[in-house]
Write a protein that holds these residues in place. Sequence first.
Motif, PDB file in Angstrom:
ATOM      1  N   ARG A  11       0.806  -1.224   0.000  1.00  0.00           N
ATOM      2  CA  ARG A  11       0.000   0.000   0.000  1.00  0.00           C
ATOM      3  C   ARG A  11       0.839   1.273   0.000  1.00  0.00           C
ATOM      4  NH1 ARG A  11      -5.371  -1.098   3.235  1.00  0.00           N
ATOM      5  NH2 ARG A  11      -5.708   0.926   2.281  1.00  0.00           N
ATOM      6  N   VAL A  12       2.147   1.125   0.058  1.00  0.00           N
ATOM      7  CA  VAL A  12       3.027   2.294   0.099  1.00  0.00           C
ATOM      8  C   VAL A  12       3.495   2.615  -1.318  1.00  0.00           C
ATOM      9  CG1 VAL A  12       5.189   3.253   1.004  1.00  0.00           C
ATOM     10  CG2 VAL A  12       3.803   1.750   2.444  1.00  0.00           C
TER      11      VAL A  12
ATOM     12  N   GLU B  44      11.474   2.959  -3.682  1.00  0.00           N
ATOM     13  CA  GLU B  44      11.745   2.966  -5.118  1.00  0.00           C
ATOM     14  C   GLU B  44      11.597   1.579  -5.712  1.00  0.00           C
ATOM     15  OE1 GLU B  44      16.030   3.182  -6.492  1.00  0.00           O
ATOM     16  OE2 GLU B  44      16.295   3.823  -4.413  1.00  0.00           O
ATOM     17  N   THR B  45      11.103   1.557  -6.935  1.00  0.00           N
ATOM     18  CA  THR B  45      11.006   0.346  -7.734  1.00  0.00           C
ATOM     19  C   THR B  45      11.946   0.534  -8.914  1.00  0.00           C
ATOM     20  OG1 THR B  45       8.699   0.056  -7.091  1.00  0.00           O
ATOM     21  CG2 THR B  45       9.434  -1.107  -9.077  1.00  0.00           C
TER      22      THR B  45
ATOM     23  N   ILE C 263      12.384  -4.860  -0.221  1.00  0.00           N
ATOM     24  CA  ILE C 263      10.983  -5.266  -0.160  1.00  0.00           C
ATOM     25  C   ILE C 263      10.745  -6.477  -1.061  1.00  0.00           C
ATOM     26  CG2 ILE C 263       8.600  -4.543  -0.615  1.00  0.00           C
ATOM     27  CD1 ILE C 263       9.657  -1.602  -0.102  1.00  0.00           C
ATOM     28  N   SER C 264      11.225  -6.417  -2.299  1.00  0.00           N
ATOM     29  CA  SER C 264      11.073  -7.543  -3.224  1.00  0.00           C
ATOM     30  C   SER C 264      12.231  -7.534  -4.210  1.00  0.00           C
ATOM     31  CB  SER C 264       9.733  -7.475  -3.964  1.00  0.00           C
ATOM     32  OG  SER C 264       9.677  -6.334  -4.784  1.00  0.00           O
TER      33      SER C 264
ATOM     34  N   LYS D 128      12.554  -1.431  -3.006  1.00  0.00           N
ATOM     35  CA  LYS D 128      13.203  -1.264  -1.710  1.00  0.00           C
ATOM     36  C   LYS D 128      12.803   0.057  -1.095  1.00  0.00           C
ATOM     37  CE  LYS D 128      17.608   0.694  -3.292  1.00  0.00           C
ATOM     38  NZ  LYS D 128      19.054   0.462  -3.225  1.00  0.00           N
ATOM     39  N   CYS D 129      13.152   0.196   0.169  1.00  0.00           N
ATOM     40  CA  CYS D 129      12.983   1.458   0.871  1.00  0.00           C
ATOM     41  C   CYS D 129      14.332   1.836   1.470  1.00  0.00           C
ATOM     42  CB  CYS D 129      11.944   1.346   1.978  1.00  0.00           C
ATOM     43  SG  CYS D 129      11.716   2.905   2.869  1.00  0.00           S
TER      44      CYS D 129
END
Length: 151
Positions: free
Chosen positions: A33-34, A51-52, A76-77, A143-144
């Motif tokens: 959701r972010v 960022e993706t 994150i992924s 990631k963040c």
Amino acid sequence: MILDLLANHGSYLTLHRRLAPAFAWLTAQDWNRVADGKTLIADEDLFGIVETGTTVLAETRKFESHRRYLDIQYEISGGERMGWCPASALSAGIQGGPDIWFHPEPTLPQQVIVTPGYFAIFLPLEGHKPCCQLADAAAPFRKCVVKVAFD
């Protein structure tokens, strides 16, 4: 440099007064959701950047360092390889922004693999090279990066 699972973040809270609110914010997020972008956690002394992206060949990236902020880079992924070296191994850098310097490749840099659920902390002045490919092909990641003013 520290590399660990986010679940183990409690071991690092006493290293700096802003790490407790930084990790509290990281662990409270529903990453589905972010949105990508910058979020103030407290103020300009503590904020996150989601960022993706797509990993790239390590040879296309430069080592970077910061003076004011430490980075918590939480995966994150996806996953990425990150270069690391101590400040003493960096040559003089070229300033590329308010708190980022780019450096030539150091001699014998270390490599760390950061996969989902893990974070890496890079202290001010430490060299790091994020967003590098894990394998032969580029791959997506999310990631963040939490920026923590280190004063």
